[in-house]
Design an enzyme around this catalytic site. Structure first.
Site, short mmCIF file in Angstrom:
data_model
loop_
_atom_site.label_atom_id
_atom_site.label_comp_id
_atom_site.label_asym_id
_atom_site.label_seq_id
_atom_site.Cartn_x
_atom_site.Cartn_y
_atom_site.Cartn_z
CD GLU A 38 85.95 40.77 90.30
OE1 GLU A 38 85.31 39.94 90.93
OE2 GLU A 38 86.83 41.22 89.80
NE ARG A 263 94.81 45.59 92.79
CZ ARG A 263 94.05 45.05 92.67
NH1 ARG A 263 93.09 45.95 94.26
NH2 ARG A 263 93.43 43.93 92.26
CE LYS A 273 86.34 44.49 95.56
NZ LYS A 273 85.89 43.83 93.97
P1 ATP Z 1 89.53 41.39 93.92
O1 ATP Z 1 88.66 41.49 92.01
O2 ATP Z 1 90.38 40.97 94.79
O3 ATP Z 1 87.26 40.78 94.06
P2 ATP Z 1 89.51 44.65 93.13
O4 ATP Z 1 90.35 44.93 93.80
O5 ATP Z 1 90.56 43.72 92.30
O6 ATP Z 1 88.97 43.26 94.32
P3 ATP Z 1 87.45 44.86 91.87
O7 ATP Z 1 85.79 45.34 91.90
O8 ATP Z 1 87.92 44.32 90.60
O9 ATP Z 1 88.14 44.55 93.12
O10 ATP Z 1 88.26 46.77 91.17
C1 ATP Z 1 87.46 47.66 90.08
C2 ATP Z 1 88.90 48.14 89.06
O11 ATP Z 1 88.95 49.24 91.04
C3 ATP Z 1 89.59 47.19 89.22
O12 ATP Z 1 89.84 47.55 87.40
C4 ATP Z 1 91.01 47.73 89.52
O13 ATP Z 1 92.10 46.82 88.86
C5 ATP Z 1 91.30 48.64 90.67
N1 ATP Z 1 91.02 48.85 92.29
C6 ATP Z 1 91.38 48.03 92.76
N2 ATP Z 1 91.70 48.06 93.88
C7 ATP Z 1 92.31 48.71 93.64
C8 ATP Z 1 94.27 49.93 94.25
N3 ATP Z 1 94.39 49.70 95.19
N4 ATP Z 1 95.02 50.71 93.70
C9 ATP Z 1 94.50 51.19 92.35
N5 ATP Z 1 93.16 50.50 91.25
C10 ATP Z 1 92.35 49.86 92.29
MG MG Z 2 89.27 42.34 90.65
#
Ligand code: ATP
Ligand code: MG
Length: 565
Positions: A38, A263, A273
């Site tokens: 995102e 994660r 974030k």
């Molecule tokens: P949010 O959705 O709360 O804004 P997010 O960390 O999930 O935050 P995204 O932009 O949705 O951010 O993440 C993109 C991809 O990275 C998603 O598929 C997510 O599952 C993966 N991802 C995010 N944080 C981690 C992490 N700490 N370890 C492994 N994969 C991650």
């Molecule tokens: Mg996400």
């Protein structure tokens, strides 16, 4: 490692499941993954793990990996974030080719699919407010209550939903909901919201849509539209999978296989974030690319090579249990990457002056030192030498213990690529008694660091010629937090309470003149001190500013690093 069958093939469980699918001829043996960020923040090291996994699996199976921005929430998303995400993925060494997509490109398609569900009686327009919907939702132990609008006729739903799209209703006054089961034990299946009305301006579609799809509606359909075979995502989506499956089955469209993994977190930092945004907005760091941030842009600015970051992602592995990886493993991978290729120079971080009493005043000469201790292909650089030098103040002790092999009264050491020198006397500050200058002699027969009589010295120290040195700004970065888990705080506390007050120390110090010509972004080693990177933002031609990338002291205790308790 917990990964299933890890021992038998050496591959993690996602690799194995994809291999099974290929062997079974599922998706005609095709492998097509995607990385779906995102655009609402900068990427961090956890995202890097996901990028390496998605692009890595595509590579391993001769498939493809798309980059798709899941840009369904216009309030928090900007094109600045999207740009930075693309730069970070390229930096990591991955290429999405011509497959750059946006969920917003599918807004029309998603709308048409939603109309299909409405026509099939599988979705309805609901006039409850968001708060009322929440109150109707029930809990894990109690079923939810059905909306009074749930049994609207298909014709009425069609007209209302088309009205929502046409902009007939005010923001927040209606939603489109899937009509599934308010009694489901899975809360995600209790008539979830698919569309909301919002006049927020979207960074790509502008004002053309007064309704926006919810993530849960957009995500799975976007994967399907792109023909994704394996939708790799993090564990929190496990409970959403039945919903994603439901949508796809009702519509009868291409069905990707979703596989969840845990994660990865990193000690001594924060990864959410929300927390990172706070650090930036409240000025606790200098920006998203502050070298102390766990963001990829921060790591790049700090001088972390992308190869070291990829190696780290490889070593932490893929599992189903959330865990925190020791930051010293990341630092270890960075050192390993730099060891063989960072050029070596000398710089004195905490200088004390040395006067070589038997070296003629006004004289100077050029010594030579290799740019790498074991790889001669890097060549060498000239090291000017003269009567006055700087050495590290910590390389001298007035009253040294026996095991201290550096300088002390009457002791002899080797200057790296230079001469043997012997300490003769010290000059002290009359007020404080602190040693402010060392008076030494040198042995002219030891040029290059060898004594013709075979005499040995135990210590070799780094130095620079005072007259030839350039004084540069050096930023000594340390971990941003002083505890392993900064989010572990008592009631009323904040992760900000754990910020390490010494995470940045700025000093000015003499370095050898050859460093003047380094290009921005170059990472070198100051011998015996650590790796340093020429800052991309603040360096000027001929006046580099150095960021400490990592010290030489390796505290990594070994092991793979992935699934430790
Ligand atoms: P949010 O959705 O709360 O804004 P997010 O960390 O999930 O935050 P995204 O932009 O949705 O951010 O993440 C993109 C991809 O990275 C998603 O598929 C997510 O599952 C993966 N991802 C995010 N944080 C981690 C992490 N700490 N370890 C492994 N994969 C991650
Ligand atoms: Mg996400």
């Amino acid at each position: 490692m917990e990964s299933i069958g890890e021992q038998s093939t050496g591959h993690h469980f996602i690799h194995q499941r994809i291999a099974e699918d290929c062997a079974a001829g599922r998706y005609e043996g095709r492998v097509h993954t995607r990385f779906p960020p995102e655009p609402n923040g900068y990427l961090h090291i956890g995202h890097a793990a996901s990028i390496c996994l998605n692009f890595g699996m595509a590579e391993a199976f001769g498939g493809l990996c798309n980059l798709r921005f899941d840009d369904t929430n216009p309030i928090r998303e900007t094109s600045e974030y999207a740009e930075s995400i693309m730069e970070d993925i390229r930096w990591l060494g991955f290429d999405w080719g011509d497959r750059l997509f946006y969920a917003s490109d599918y807004f029309e398609q998603l709308y048409q699919l939603a109309l299909e569900l409405v026509r099939a009686g599988k979705a309805f327009v609901c006039d409850l407010s968001i708060d009322e919907i929440r109150a109707h939702r029930g809990t894990l132990t109690e079923p939810g209550r059905e909306s009074p609008y749930r049994d609207r006729s298909i014709e009425e739903n069609l007209a209302l939903f088309q009205g929502m799209r046409a902009g007939d209703f005010p923001d927040g006054s209606k939603v489109l909901r899937a009509r599934i089961d308010m009694g489901s034990p899975n809360l995600n299946l209790r008539d979830p919201v698919m569309y909301r009305i919002s006049r927020a301006r979207h960074h790509r579609t502008g004002d053309s849509w007064p309704i926006y799809p919810m993530y849960d509606w957009a995500h799975g359909q976007s994967d399907s539209i792109e023909g994704i075979t394996h939708s790799i995502c993090t564990m929190e989506f496990e409970d959403h999978r039945p919903l994603y499956d439901w949508f796809i089955e009702q519509l009868g469209i291409h069905h990707p296989r979703q596989i969840e993994f845990a994660r990865r977190n990193l000690s001594y930092t924060v990864m959410s974030k929300r927390h990172l945004l706070r650090l930036v907005e409240e000025g606790h760091v200098a920006g998203w690319d502050d070298p102390r941030m766990p963001t990829l842009s921060g790591m790049r600015r700090r001088g972390y090579p992308s190869g070291g970051v990829r190696e780290f992602c490889e070593r932490i592995g893929v599992g189903r249990r959330e865990n925190t990886v020791d930051i010293s493993l990341l630092e270890h991978c960075i050192r390993q990457d730099l060891e063989g290729r960072a050029l070596r120079y000398m710089g004195v971080l905490n200088p004390i002056k040395v006067v070589i009493e038997n070296y003629p005043e006004g004289a100077e000469e050029e010594l030579e030192g290799p740019l790498h201790p074991t790889d001669s292909s890097f060549g060498s650089r000239v090291l000017p030498f003269s009567r006055e030098l700087y050495i590290e103040a910590t390389d001298f002790m007035e009253d040294p213990p026996r095991k201290f092999f550096r300088l002390g009264p009457g002791r002899e050491v080797r200057l790296r690529y230079g001469y043997f020198i012997t300490s003769k006397d010290v000059v002290k500050d009359p007020d404080t008694g602190a040693v402010v200058e060392l008076r030494c002699t040198y042995d002219p027969d030891t040029r290059g660091g060898q004594a013709p009589d075979g005499r040995k010295v135990k210590g070799t120290i780094h130095w620079v010629s005072a007259r030839h040195a350039q004084t540069v700004e050096v930023r000594l970065y340390d971990r941003l937090f002083s505890v392993s888990d900064p989010t572990d705080v008592p009631e009323g506390g904040s992760f900000l309470d754990h910020i390490n007050p010494d995470s940045l120390t700025v000093i000015h110090c003499p370095v050898e003149p050859a460093l003047r010509t380094l290009e921005a972004g170059a990472v070198i080693q100051f011998e015996r001190q650590g790796y340093f990177c020429v800052d991309r933002e603040d360096s000027r031609p001929g006046a580099p500013v150095f960021n400490r990338t990592v010290t030489l002291r390796d505290s990594w205790k070994g092991g793979a690093g992935g699934e430790k308790a």
